[in-house]
Write a protein that holds these residues in place. Structure first.
Motif, PDB file in Angstrom:
ATOM      1  N   TYR A   1       1.104   9.690   0.720  1.00  0.00           N
ATOM      2  CA  TYR A   1      -0.076   9.207   1.711  1.00  0.00           C
ATOM      3  C   TYR A   1      -1.266   8.480   0.849  1.00  0.00           C
ATOM      4  O   TYR A   1      -1.510   8.595  -0.214  1.00  0.00           O
ATOM      5  CB  TYR A   1      -0.563  10.508   2.453  1.00  0.00           C
ATOM      6  N   GLY A   2      -1.772   7.405   1.724  1.00  0.00           N
ATOM      7  CA  GLY A   2      -2.763   6.768   1.002  1.00  0.00           C
ATOM      8  C   GLY A   2      -2.192   5.551  -0.173  1.00  0.00           C
ATOM      9  O   GLY A   2      -1.110   5.321   0.322  1.00  0.00           O
ATOM     10  N   ASN A   3      -2.935   5.147  -1.000  1.00  0.00           N
ATOM     11  CA  ASN A   3      -2.528   3.914  -1.966  1.00  0.00           C
ATOM     12  C   ASN A   3      -2.647   4.447  -3.103  1.00  0.00           C
ATOM     13  O   ASN A   3      -3.364   5.548  -3.745  1.00  0.00           O
ATOM     14  CB  ASN A   3      -3.511   2.872  -1.772  1.00  0.00           C
ATOM     15  N   PRO A   4      -1.731   3.893  -4.085  1.00  0.00           N
ATOM     16  CA  PRO A   4      -0.540   2.865  -3.543  1.00  0.00           C
ATOM     17  C   PRO A   4       0.572   3.409  -2.934  1.00  0.00           C
ATOM     18  O   PRO A   4       0.785   4.658  -3.131  1.00  0.00           O
ATOM     19  CB  PRO A   4      -0.118   2.432  -4.889  1.00  0.00           C
ATOM     20  N   SER A   5       1.036   2.829  -2.090  1.00  0.00           N
ATOM     21  CA  SER A   5       2.080   3.635  -1.200  1.00  0.00           C
ATOM     22  C   SER A   5       3.610   3.448  -1.957  1.00  0.00           C
ATOM     23  O   SER A   5       3.641   2.831  -3.195  1.00  0.00           O
ATOM     24  CB  SER A   5       2.223   2.711   0.106  1.00  0.00           C
ATOM     25  N   ILE A   6       4.300   4.189  -1.493  1.00  0.00           N
ATOM     26  CA  ILE A   6       5.799   4.291  -1.832  1.00  0.00           C
ATOM     27  C   ILE A   6       6.501   2.827  -1.829  1.00  0.00           C
ATOM     28  O   ILE A   6       7.010   2.438  -2.896  1.00  0.00           O
ATOM     29  CB  ILE A   6       6.593   5.477  -1.397  1.00  0.00           C
ATOM     30  N   LYS A   7       6.024   1.959  -0.907  1.00  0.00           N
ATOM     31  CA  LYS A   7       6.653   0.903  -0.808  1.00  0.00           C
ATOM     32  C   LYS A   7       6.054  -0.148  -2.055  1.00  0.00           C
ATOM     33  O   LYS A   7       7.122  -0.701  -2.325  1.00  0.00           O
ATOM     34  CB  LYS A   7       6.436   0.303   0.689  1.00  0.00           C
ATOM     35  N   SER A   8       4.676  -0.044  -2.047  1.00  0.00           N
ATOM     36  CA  SER A   8       4.350  -0.954  -2.901  1.00  0.00           C
ATOM     37  C   SER A   8       4.534  -0.507  -4.366  1.00  0.00           C
ATOM     38  O   SER A   8       5.062  -1.343  -5.202  1.00  0.00           O
ATOM     39  CB  SER A   8       2.696  -0.743  -2.914  1.00  0.00           C
ATOM     40  N   GLY A   9       5.105   0.653  -4.625  1.00  0.00           N
ATOM     41  CA  GLY A   9       5.648   1.137  -5.982  1.00  0.00           C
ATOM     42  C   GLY A   9       7.046   0.512  -6.039  1.00  0.00           C
ATOM     43  O   GLY A   9       7.512   0.210  -7.198  1.00  0.00           O
ATOM     44  N   ILE A  10       7.781   0.705  -5.174  1.00  0.00           N
ATOM     45  CA  ILE A  10       9.154   0.209  -5.510  1.00  0.00           C
ATOM     46  C   ILE A  10       9.065  -1.290  -5.366  1.00  0.00           C
ATOM     47  O   ILE A  10      10.029  -1.957  -6.346  1.00  0.00           O
ATOM     48  CB  ILE A  10      10.039   0.267  -3.991  1.00  0.00           C
ATOM     49  N   THR A  11       8.228  -1.922  -4.588  1.00  0.00           N
ATOM     50  CA  THR A  11       8.234  -3.364  -4.743  1.00  0.00           C
ATOM     51  C   THR A  11       7.889  -3.937  -6.077  1.00  0.00           C
ATOM     52  O   THR A  11       8.336  -4.878  -6.855  1.00  0.00           O
ATOM     53  CB  THR A  11       7.193  -3.983  -3.577  1.00  0.00           C
ATOM     54  N   ALA A  12       6.844  -3.115  -6.572  1.00  0.00           N
ATOM     55  CA  ALA A  12       6.428  -3.212  -7.888  1.00  0.00           C
ATOM     56  C   ALA A  12       7.267  -3.285  -9.043  1.00  0.00           C
ATOM     57  O   ALA A  12       7.636  -4.124 -10.065  1.00  0.00           O
ATOM     58  CB  ALA A  12       5.274  -2.491  -8.554  1.00  0.00           C
ATOM     59  N   LEU A  13       8.285  -2.268  -8.867  1.00  0.00           N
ATOM     60  CA  LEU A  13       9.556  -2.098  -9.879  1.00  0.00           C
ATOM     61  C   LEU A  13      10.286  -3.114  -9.774  1.00  0.00           C
ATOM     62  O   LEU A  13      11.001  -3.758 -10.914  1.00  0.00           O
ATOM     63  CB  LEU A  13      10.012  -0.516  -9.551  1.00  0.00           C
ATOM     64  N   LEU A  14      10.936  -3.626  -8.476  1.00  0.00           N
ATOM     65  CA  LEU A  14      11.881  -4.836  -8.231  1.00  0.00           C
ATOM     66  C   LEU A  14      11.444  -5.856  -8.754  1.00  0.00           C
ATOM     67  O   LEU A  14      11.975  -6.687  -9.483  1.00  0.00           O
ATOM     68  CB  LEU A  14      11.881  -4.803  -6.615  1.00  0.00           C
ATOM     69  N   GLU A  15      10.026  -6.405  -8.651  1.00  0.00           N
ATOM     70  CA  GLU A  15       9.325  -7.293  -9.316  1.00  0.00           C
ATOM     71  C   GLU A  15       9.510  -7.464 -10.901  1.00  0.00           C
ATOM     72  O   GLU A  15       9.536  -8.472 -11.481  1.00  0.00           O
ATOM     73  CB  GLU A  15       7.943  -7.633  -8.754  1.00  0.00           C
ATOM     74  N   ARG A  16       9.648  -6.110 -11.419  1.00  0.00           N
ATOM     75  CA  ARG A  16       9.785  -5.973 -12.914  1.00  0.00           C
ATOM     76  C   ARG A  16      11.132  -6.067 -13.306  1.00  0.00           C
ATOM     77  O   ARG A  16      11.785  -5.656 -14.545  1.00  0.00           O
ATOM     78  CB  ARG A  16       9.147  -4.659 -13.503  1.00  0.00           C
ATOM     79  N   GLY A  17      12.233  -6.251 -12.450  1.00  0.00           N
ATOM     80  CA  GLY A  17      13.435  -6.368 -12.630  1.00  0.00           C
ATOM     81  C   GLY A  17      14.369  -5.215 -12.640  1.00  0.00           C
ATOM     82  O   GLY A  17      15.653  -5.100 -12.971  1.00  0.00           O
ATOM     83  N   VAL A  18      13.753  -4.087 -11.761  1.00  0.00           N
ATOM     84  CA  VAL A  18      14.508  -2.901 -11.871  1.00  0.00           C
ATOM     85  C   VAL A  18      15.407  -2.951 -10.778  1.00  0.00           C
ATOM     86  O   VAL A  18      15.549  -3.457  -9.716  1.00  0.00           O
ATOM     87  CB  VAL A  18      13.364  -1.763 -11.418  1.00  0.00           C
ATOM     88  N   LYS A  19      16.790  -2.425 -11.242  1.00  0.00           N
ATOM     89  CA  LYS A  19      17.871  -2.314 -10.254  1.00  0.00           C
ATOM     90  C   LYS A  19      18.386  -0.886  -9.699  1.00  0.00           C
ATOM     91  O   LYS A  19      18.747  -0.809  -8.602  1.00  0.00           O
ATOM     92  CB  LYS A  19      19.105  -2.809 -10.914  1.00  0.00           C
ATOM     93  N   GLU A  20      17.722   0.087 -10.412  1.00  0.00           N
ATOM     94  CA  GLU A  20      17.989   1.271 -10.069  1.00  0.00           C
ATOM     95  C   GLU A  20      16.580   2.094 -10.231  1.00  0.00           C
ATOM     96  O   GLU A  20      16.031   2.170 -11.338  1.00  0.00           O
ATOM     97  CB  GLU A  20      18.896   2.139 -10.813  1.00  0.00           C
ATOM     98  N   VAL A  21      16.135   2.644  -9.043  1.00  0.00           N
ATOM     99  CA  VAL A  21      15.023   3.467  -9.193  1.00  0.00           C
ATOM    100  C   VAL A  21      15.241   4.901  -9.390  1.00  0.00           C
ATOM    101  O   VAL A  21      15.908   5.635  -8.396  1.00  0.00           O
ATOM    102  CB  VAL A  21      14.094   3.260  -7.743  1.00  0.00           C
TER     103      VAL A  21
END
Length: 319
Positions: free
Chosen positions: A102-122
């Motif tokens: 709940y609140g910020n940073p959201s789970i979606k924003s966390g996943i997005t940040a990981l994907l932007e860093r080249g992550v393939k498995e979270v």
């Protein structure tokens, strides 16, 4: 060359208001208390109570409590979460991001940040040692909801619980020993866990069994007798019966049993927050002293302690 199987970690905790103000607290509590995992009443009954009574009355009161514990880096939970993120990244050399249910940073924003860093498995690590539908399952719900918004869903691994992990028990025990070295050992060690409605446990939630297992393993690790350690449940809300024994009632009774010097720890919380710094450290201390207790020593959460970071590393790094 980029590793196509590059892993990254999403550290998940409950969340926190963005600021110690009534509007920010209202927004946070509104999202939190709307979750059916937390309050499972029918919406037509619950929503008018929530928006018409609870949020207008509680938001200002809770904001004042947050003001009493707020830190330069934000709320204690956020400050310690950021420290955990930085230390875990350094310890594992894996990308690590935060996501709050709940609140910020959201789970979606966390996943997005990981994907932007080249992550393939979270690797999703909910920082709840003991599983509960009210916490761990709520993370799973939020995760799946977030993943629906991605055209390419990353692979992920979900850590369900770690209530009996040897490194978790060791880290807890080490924190108790450090407290004893600094403050002396009390007559009794009380493990105070966040409560849930008894009805949830009756319907199959394994949370109380996990809490009991953690307490038993901590007792063994510290070499304490049954008479030197116990457990209780705090933070109950509403009128229905919650898991017992209640922490406040336990604190009233302990001095009558000759326990005057108390150590208290909150094993279910991975970071100090309002429930530990205000409820336990202040409210519970007042209850114990007013009931005849003489010494009340709150042992902080594991926070960004090295032993805690080692636990997280063991949970996320596959060998």
């Amino acid at each position: 060359m980029q590793n196509n199987n590059k892993q990254g970690v999403l550290l998940v905790n409950l969340g926190t208001p963005d600021a110690p103000t009534a509007p920010a607290v209202k927004a946070f509590l509104g999202q939190f208390l709307h979750d059916k995992r937390v309050v499972d009443l029918t919406r037509w009954l619950w929503c008018p109570i929530l928006h018409g009574v609870i949020l207008p009355i509680r938001s200002g009161k809770v904001a004042k409590l947050y003001q009493s514990v707020w830190m330069e880096e934000g709320s204690p939970l956020m400050a310690y979460s950021k420290a955990q993120k930085a230390k875990l990244e350094a310890a594992t050399d894996l990308p690590v991001e935060l996501g709050m249910t709940y609140g910020n940073p959201s789970i979606k924003s966390g996943i997005t940040a990981l994907l932007e860093r080249g992550v393939k498995e979270v690797i999703v690590l909910p920082l709840y040692p003991q599983y509960s539908g009210t916490t761990t399952a709520a993370v799973s719900d939020a995760l799946l909801k977030a993943l629906k918004t991605f055209s390419v869903v990353p692979a992920y691994r979900f850590v369900q619980h770690y209530h009996q992990h040897p490194q978790y028990i060791k880290a807890l025990a080490d924190s108790v020993r450090r407290s004893w070295e600094k403050n002396g050992q009390g007559d009794y060690l009380l493990c105070s866990y966040h409560g849930i409605p008894q009805r949830f446990a009756d319907n199959g939630d394994v949370y109380p069994q996990h809490c009991e297992n953690t307490t038993a393993l901590l007792r063994e690790e510290l070499g304490l007798s049954q008479d030197q350690i116990g457990m209780s449940y705090q933070s109950r809300f509403g009128r229905e019966e919650w898991l017992k024994p209640y922490t406040d009632k336990t604190l009233e009774q302990l001095p009558t049993k000759g326990i005057k010097k108390l150590d208290i720890i909150a094993p279910a919380f991975s970071s100090d927050c309002l429930e530990t710094l205000e409820e336990i450290s202040e409210e519970c201390k007042d209850i114990f002293v007013e009931s005849g207790g003489e010494s009340f020593n709150y042992i902080p959460c594991l926070n960004d302690d090295d032993g805690h970071i080692e636990l997280m590393a063991q949970l996320v790094v596959t060998k």
